[in-house]
Write a protein that holds these residues in place. Structure first.
Motif, PDB file in Angstrom:
ATOM      1  N   VAL A  84       0.955  -1.119   0.090  1.00 11.27           N
ATOM      2  CA  VAL A  84      -0.121  -0.009  -0.003  1.00 11.27           C
ATOM      3  C   VAL A  84       0.811   1.296   0.222  1.00 11.27           C
ATOM      4  O   VAL A  84       1.916   1.334   0.803  1.00 11.27           O
ATOM      5  N   GLY A  85       0.582   2.243  -0.844  1.00  6.21           N
ATOM      6  CA  GLY A  85       1.542   3.380  -0.781  1.00  6.21           C
ATOM      7  C   GLY A  85       0.346   4.513  -0.323  1.00  6.21           C
ATOM      8  O   GLY A  85      -0.497   4.897  -1.055  1.00  6.21           O
ATOM      9  N   VAL A  86       0.724   5.182   0.660  1.00  9.57           N
ATOM     10  CA  VAL A  86      -0.082   6.372   1.198  1.00  9.57           C
ATOM     11  C   VAL A  86       0.471   7.630   0.388  1.00  9.57           C
ATOM     12  O   VAL A  86       1.874   7.887   0.481  1.00  9.57           O
ATOM     13  N   THR A 108      -1.524  -1.000  -3.890  1.00 12.15           N
ATOM     14  CA  THR A 108      -2.916  -0.244  -3.559  1.00 12.15           C
ATOM     15  C   THR A 108      -2.437   1.055  -3.284  1.00 12.15           C
ATOM     16  O   THR A 108      -1.778   1.290  -2.603  1.00 12.15           O
ATOM     17  N   LEU A 109      -3.250   2.131  -3.765  1.00 13.37           N
ATOM     18  CA  LEU A 109      -2.880   3.372  -3.607  1.00 13.37           C
ATOM     19  C   LEU A 109      -4.034   4.099  -2.600  1.00 13.37           C
ATOM     20  O   LEU A 109      -5.312   3.901  -2.774  1.00 13.37           O
ATOM     21  N   GLU A 110      -3.795   4.935  -1.802  1.00 14.28           N
ATOM     22  CA  GLU A 110      -4.406   5.461  -0.602  1.00 14.28           C
ATOM     23  C   GLU A 110      -4.017   6.863  -0.363  1.00 14.28           C
ATOM     24  O   GLU A 110      -3.416   7.445   0.232  1.00 14.28           O
ATOM     25  N   PRO A 111      -4.758   7.729  -1.419  1.00 12.56           N
ATOM     26  CA  PRO A 111      -4.316   9.392  -1.410  1.00 12.56           C
ATOM     27  C   PRO A 111      -4.912   9.811  -0.155  1.00 12.56           C
ATOM     28  O   PRO A 111      -5.974   9.426   0.334  1.00 12.56           O
ATOM     29  N   VAL A 112      -4.212  10.744   0.516  1.00 14.56           N
ATOM     30  CA  VAL A 112      -4.637  11.253   1.678  1.00 14.56           C
ATOM     31  C   VAL A 112      -4.197  12.942   1.620  1.00 14.56           C
ATOM     32  O   VAL A 112      -3.327  13.323   0.715  1.00 14.56           O
ATOM     33  N   THR A 113      -4.857  13.745   2.298  1.00  9.77           N
ATOM     34  CA  THR A 113      -4.796  15.084   2.362  1.00  9.77           C
ATOM     35  C   THR A 113      -3.198  15.382   2.525  1.00  9.77           C
ATOM     36  O   THR A 113      -2.541  14.810   3.270  1.00  9.77           O
ATOM     37  N   ARG A 114      -2.785  16.512   2.224  1.00 10.70           N
ATOM     38  CA  ARG A 114      -1.368  16.997   2.657  1.00 10.70           C
ATOM     39  C   ARG A 114      -1.244  17.075   4.261  1.00 10.70           C
ATOM     40  O   ARG A 114      -0.164  16.777   4.782  1.00 10.70           O
ATOM     41  N   LEU A 115      -2.370  17.558   4.822  1.00 11.26           N
ATOM     42  CA  LEU A 115      -2.437  17.802   6.390  1.00 11.26           C
ATOM     43  C   LEU A 115      -2.271  16.407   7.040  1.00 11.26           C
ATOM     44  O   LEU A 115      -1.419  16.303   8.062  1.00 11.26           O
ATOM     45  N   ASP A 116      -2.908  15.354   6.737  1.00  9.80           N
ATOM     46  CA  ASP A 116      -2.866  14.214   7.168  1.00  9.80           C
ATOM     47  C   ASP A 116      -1.676  13.518   6.930  1.00  9.80           C
ATOM     48  O   ASP A 116      -1.022  12.757   7.636  1.00  9.80           O
ATOM     49  N   TYR A 117      -1.034  13.689   5.741  1.00 11.49           N
ATOM     50  CA  TYR A 117       0.294  13.208   5.289  1.00 11.49           C
ATOM     51  C   TYR A 117       1.490  13.801   6.245  1.00 11.49           C
ATOM     52  O   TYR A 117       2.298  13.208   6.592  1.00 11.49           O
ATOM     53  N   LEU A 124      -5.435  10.394  12.421  1.00 13.24           N
ATOM     54  CA  LEU A 124      -6.464   9.046  12.341  1.00 13.24           C
ATOM     55  C   LEU A 124      -6.730   8.582  11.256  1.00 13.24           C
ATOM     56  O   LEU A 124      -7.202   7.494  10.924  1.00 13.24           O
ATOM     57  N   VAL A 125      -6.806   9.366   9.934  1.00 11.12           N
ATOM     58  CA  VAL A 125      -7.085   8.901   8.761  1.00 11.12           C
ATOM     59  C   VAL A 125      -5.860   7.741   8.327  1.00 11.12           C
ATOM     60  O   VAL A 125      -6.274   6.886   7.906  1.00 11.12           O
ATOM     61  N   ILE A 126      -4.686   7.973   8.708  1.00 20.10           N
ATOM     62  CA  ILE A 126      -3.627   7.136   8.237  1.00 20.10           C
ATOM     63  C   ILE A 126      -3.714   5.838   9.219  1.00 20.10           C
ATOM     64  O   ILE A 126      -3.662   4.778   8.846  1.00 20.10           O
ATOM     65  N   GLN A 127      -4.111   6.116  10.415  1.00 23.52           N
ATOM     66  CA  GLN A 127      -4.351   5.004  11.305  1.00 23.52           C
ATOM     67  C   GLN A 127      -5.507   4.142  10.671  1.00 23.52           C
ATOM     68  O   GLN A 127      -5.293   2.820  11.001  1.00 23.52           O
ATOM     69  N   ASN A 128      -6.465   4.602  10.387  1.00 21.13           N
ATOM     70  CA  ASN A 128      -7.527   3.815   9.692  1.00 21.13           C
ATOM     71  C   ASN A 128      -7.181   3.268   8.369  1.00 21.13           C
ATOM     72  O   ASN A 128      -7.660   2.158   8.172  1.00 21.13           O
TER      73      ASN A 128
END
Length: 155
Positions: A84-86, A108-117, A124-128
């Motif tokens: 998985v790539g965040v 599997t790609l998991e895009p997240v906001t720059r703030l969460d990154y 919590l987003v990355i923990q989930n």
């Protein structure tokens, strides 16, 4: 993972001739047909530890053009584990060449906001994201950390 021999290439230039020196470059860009440079070295001990711990999924971080993600996707496929790539930034479509290669290798790609990154250690987003995958092993961004340094020393 098998690495190709890394040849020494002699560089020639009049300034070297004047100084009566020989200059050679170690060609780590030729180490592998798919992944070049230091990335496989930095992943080497992370991968060994992940497999020893029985990890089923490698999880790591990078931007949309990350050579680290590219190398991790390949290493995971070779090792027979999921990956998985965040991805930093929510907009990744259309996929660029790097991310297309990552997906083709099985990532599997998991895009997240720059703030969460940016706050990846407490987000919590990355923990989930981590909770959604079986037996995840977290590799620091760029293959860093103590194990990444140990692998780079093998160069």
């Amino acid at each position: 993972m098998k690495f190709n021999p890394t040849p020494l290439q002699e560089l020639s230039h009049s300034i070297f001739d004047c100084a009566n020196v020989q200059v050679h470059v170690k060609r780590y860009d030729l180490i592998h047909s798919f992944v070049s440079g230091n990335k496989l070295f930095k992943l080497k001990y992370h991968l060994k530890r992940a497999l020893k711990q029985g990890a089923k999924t490698l999880v790591t971080f990078g931007g949309a053009y990350s050579n680290h993600l590219h190398a991790t996707a390949f290493a995971a496929r070779e090792a027979g584990v999921d990956c998985v790539g965040v991805i930093r930034g929510q907009q990744i479509l259309p996929l660029n060449h790097t991310l297309k290669d990552c997906v083709h290798q099985g990532m599997t790609l998991e895009p997240v906001t720059r703030l969460d990154y940016q706050d990846k250690d407490s987000s919590l987003v990355i923990q989930n994201v981590l909770k959604r995958y079986e037996k995840p092993y977290l590799i620091p961004e760029g293959g860093g950390g103590e194990l990444g340094v140990l692998g780079a020393q093998d160069m």
